[in-house]
Motif scaffolding. Structure first.
Motif: not given
Length: 394
Positions: A339-360
């Protein structure tokens, strides 16, 4: 009053705006949270200022952005030089599935963009600019293809692409978190217990004058050969193939040939540095030269197209991609990256994943596959789909 900035002054302004953008991104939470690129911030601020000054009759500023194409081709060449086939093998079956999904997404984003553009009374190529170009492609592709499409006489293509890419960046950051949390909680997903080593292509060699010049030679060689091949192919077939496309694919071939001859010849630390600088200047020039007054009357149809793009990618990611990737924790994290890089860019993707793995919890597979596909493999499918669509409606 009319003010014309020459080539050097325009370059200096672009670098200045990049630095201003970097300063603001670090200090403004919203910009930092949604990974808005620094040159986008600086460039848009100038575009807004220039539009305001022009509308008030104070001064009209003219820019000489002739150097923009050089930085654009340089950036795409560095992307190609990062495309090592060894990385693809490490990702295995999941990488191929994720990669194919990105190709399908690019196709559908163009279908959605072109179809809605025609329904809303816009030129189909403006729909392409609000499709895979700006969604999967981001600001870099929007700036590059925008110039190509404006060359066909479609005014405001660049401005539409940049506006769509900016909206896509924000949307990608907004939907990633809620979607991954929904999947994890609905299916009670947990990280895999076994520890796997995350693969990251590391290059710890020091930067020296000689090694840096070797990388410059490889980049300029690919640029020269690739643009020549691109022009030759276009003249032979009458199929519009921008120079940066030929340069990028030439770089992919060169990278993998060099890997077999001398695996240590290419220093990705230096290649990445050159690419980052080129992209920063290229985007600053592209954004600061946007004529915002050209897209004001396109705001509503552009919003409709982008909303449709967001709805489609969320549905596709949740109901198809998540299941195709295994319907497990790693799949959920990869969906957030998609969803991050499909709508924006790879940094978006990494930011989304970083937030998720930081929590789960960690997901090594996601951190291997998403950056590899999002950084360069995505263009292997995306570019031919975009170029073919452009040629169908030019």
């Amino acid at each position: 009053m009319y003010m014309a900035l020459n080539q050097i002054t325009t370059l200096c302004l672009a670098v200045t705006l990049f630095l201003i953008g970097s300063f603001l991104v670090k200090r403004i939470g919203f910009l930092n949270r949604y990974c808005i690129p620094a040159p986008v911030v600086g460039g848009l601020l100038f575009a807004i200022l220039a539009t305001t000054l022009k509308s008030m009759g104070i001064v009209e500023i003219s820019l000489d952005t002739s150097l923009q194409s050089i930085f654009m081709i340089t950036f795409f060449t560095t992307v190609g030089l990062g495309a090592s086939f060894k990385l693809i093998k490490l990702g295995g079956k999941l990488l191929v599935i994720y990669w194919l999904a990105c190709g399908f997404l690019a196709l559908m984003q163009n279908v959605i963009g072109v179809s809605l553009a025609q329904v809303l009374g816009l030129h189909p190529l403006l729909g392409v600019m609000a499709g895979a170009v700006s969604m999967e492609g981001g600001h870099g592709a929007a700036a590059a293809y925008g110039q190509t499409i404006e060359g066909f006489g479609v005014s405001s293509a660049l401005s539409v692409g940049m506006a769509a890419a900016t909206c896509g960046l924000v949307a990608g950051g907004l939907v990633g978190g809620p979607v991954v949390q929904h999947l994890i909680r609905k299916f009670n997903l947990k990280p895999a217990m076994e520890e796997t080593e995350e693969y990251v292509e590391k290059d710890e060699r020091p930067v020296t004058e000689k090694s840096f010049m070797v990388q410059v030679f490889l980049i300029t060689f690919c640029m020269a050969l690739g643009t020549f091949i691109g022009e030759w192919f276009s003249n032979l077939t009458n199929f519009a193939l921008p120079g940066y496309v030929g340069a990028m694919f030439t770089a992919v071939i060169v990278r993998n040939i060099v890997d077999r001859i001398n695996p240590h010849a290419i220093n990705m630390k230096e290649i990445g540095l050159i690419g980052d600088i080129s992209l920063g200047i290229f985007l600053s020039m592209a954004l600061m030269s946007i004529k915002l007054w050209e897209v004001a009357n396109l705001a509503l149809p552009l919003f409709v197209i982008i909303l449709a793009q967001v709805i489609f990618i969320v549905l596709f990611a949740v109901f198809i991609l998540f299941r195709a990737l295994g319907k497990n924790y790693d799949a959920a994290i990869m969906v957030s990256g998609f969803l991050g890089h499909g709508l924006g860019a790879t940094p978006n993707a990494m930011a989304n994943m970083s937030a998720a793995v930081g929590k789960f919890g960690p997901s090594q597979k996601a951190y291997l596959i998403v950056p590899i596909v999002g950084a360069f493999l995505i263009d292997v499918f995306g570019m031919p789909i975009i170029i073919t669509t452009i040629n169908l409606f030019k």
